[in-house]
Motif scaffolding. Sequence first.
Motif, PDB file in Angstrom:
ATOM      1  N   HIS A 175       0.833  -1.197   0.000  1.00  0.00           N
ATOM      2  CA  HIS A 175       0.000   0.000   0.000  1.00  0.00           C
ATOM      3  C   HIS A 175       0.873   1.256   0.000  1.00  0.00           C
ATOM      4  CE1 HIS A 175      -3.261   2.740   1.026  1.00  0.00           C
ATOM      5  NE2 HIS A 175      -2.484   3.232   1.990  1.00  0.00           N
ATOM      6  N   LYS A 225      -1.924   6.267  -3.995  1.00  0.00           N
ATOM      7  CA  LYS A 225      -1.815   5.500  -5.234  1.00  0.00           C
ATOM      8  C   LYS A 225      -2.720   4.284  -5.167  1.00  0.00           C
ATOM      9  CE  LYS A 225       2.850   6.875  -6.602  1.00  0.00           C
ATOM     10  NZ  LYS A 225       4.152   6.406  -7.128  1.00  0.00           N
ATOM     11  N   THR A 226      -3.237   3.897  -6.319  1.00  0.00           N
ATOM     12  CA  THR A 226      -4.057   2.688  -6.408  1.00  0.00           C
ATOM     13  C   THR A 226      -3.439   1.752  -7.420  1.00  0.00           C
ATOM     14  OG1 THR A 226      -5.463   3.692  -8.118  1.00  0.00           O
ATOM     15  CG2 THR A 226      -6.179   3.916  -5.813  1.00  0.00           C
ATOM     16  N   ASP A 248      -4.461  -1.953  -9.547  1.00  0.00           N
ATOM     17  CA  ASP A 248      -5.440  -2.998  -9.829  1.00  0.00           C
ATOM     18  C   ASP A 248      -4.852  -4.368  -9.516  1.00  0.00           C
ATOM     19  OD1 ASP A 248      -7.311  -1.166 -10.711  1.00  0.00           O
ATOM     20  OD2 ASP A 248      -6.624  -1.256 -12.795  1.00  0.00           O
ATOM     21  N   ASP A 305      -6.454  -8.299  -3.377  1.00  0.00           N
ATOM     22  CA  ASP A 305      -5.862  -7.973  -2.079  1.00  0.00           C
ATOM     23  C   ASP A 305      -4.955  -9.115  -1.635  1.00  0.00           C
ATOM     24  OD1 ASP A 305      -7.269  -5.589  -1.993  1.00  0.00           O
ATOM     25  OD2 ASP A 305      -8.961  -6.466  -0.894  1.00  0.00           O
ATOM     26  N   SER A 345      -0.628  -6.050   0.799  1.00  0.00           N
ATOM     27  CA  SER A 345      -1.121  -4.923   0.000  1.00  0.00           C
ATOM     28  C   SER A 345      -1.999  -3.949   0.790  1.00  0.00           C
ATOM     29  CB  SER A 345      -1.898  -5.438  -1.212  1.00  0.00           C
ATOM     30  OG  SER A 345      -3.114  -6.059  -0.823  1.00  0.00           O
ATOM     31  N   SER A 368      -3.169  -1.274   3.895  1.00  0.00           N
ATOM     32  CA  SER A 368      -2.559  -0.232   4.718  1.00  0.00           C
ATOM     33  C   SER A 368      -2.226  -0.772   6.110  1.00  0.00           C
ATOM     34  CB  SER A 368      -3.491   0.971   4.827  1.00  0.00           C
ATOM     35  OG  SER A 368      -4.729   0.603   5.424  1.00  0.00           O
TER      36      SER A 368
END
Length: 243
Positions: A187, A191-192, A194, A197, A201, A203
């Motif tokens: 994380h 930013k993201t 695709d 999970d 990944s 937070s």
Amino acid sequence: MNILESDIIVFSAHPDDAELGCGGVIKDCTNRGLRVTLIDATKGELGSRGSVEQRTIESHNADKVLGIHQRINLGFEDGNLSITSEYCDIVATYIRLIKPKLILLPPKFERHPDHEGMHSIVRKAFFISGLHSKSLKFNDNETIPWRPHSLYSYIQAYHQEPDFIINITDTFSDKIASIQCYESQVHVPGKTFDGPDTFISSSEFMDAVHARARYFGSMIGKKYGEGFLTIESLGLSSLQQLL
């Protein structure tokens, strides 16, 4: 391929393992002028997010943050890191070529089987690299036996009480920056990416990275620390070294 001699080798199963496990200590070492080589066993091709090509770019970016001497990828099979004569001989050959004084490696007991596999591979390679009766060639040239003075394990997913802790207060921000170079894997605020999970990944995982560093730091009266496990007893030449 030109192999450079270094003071320290940090072995890992996948790109990003070393940064997560001991990125603060790596940066502290390079800040002090020590030459550090990172050796990743696999390219992380079984990763649920990103691609091999992207992980390669990310690892190069992390190298710049940490200031490492060189990074080598062995191209071993991701998801199948088990102790074999072939793998051990390859790792031992690199130990002979790089001539490190010290090795850092994954712990023996770990969540990911590849981490445990790499521990076993490096442990055996550490031993056979020093055997004068063991022939190991690189580019058809015989290598010279070499055994580092020490090897220690950094700590990964499973919590383990460290045998010793190194203060990384001054380099903790660099550790986090090197980890966040792997934006396909972890994380990164703002930013993201695709993809499904995964364990690393969220937070919450990065929160745990901060929390562990704070916990280890608190054990030595510092803000941030990284813990390590000894394989053999840690010897001191004098009590004066602790003053």
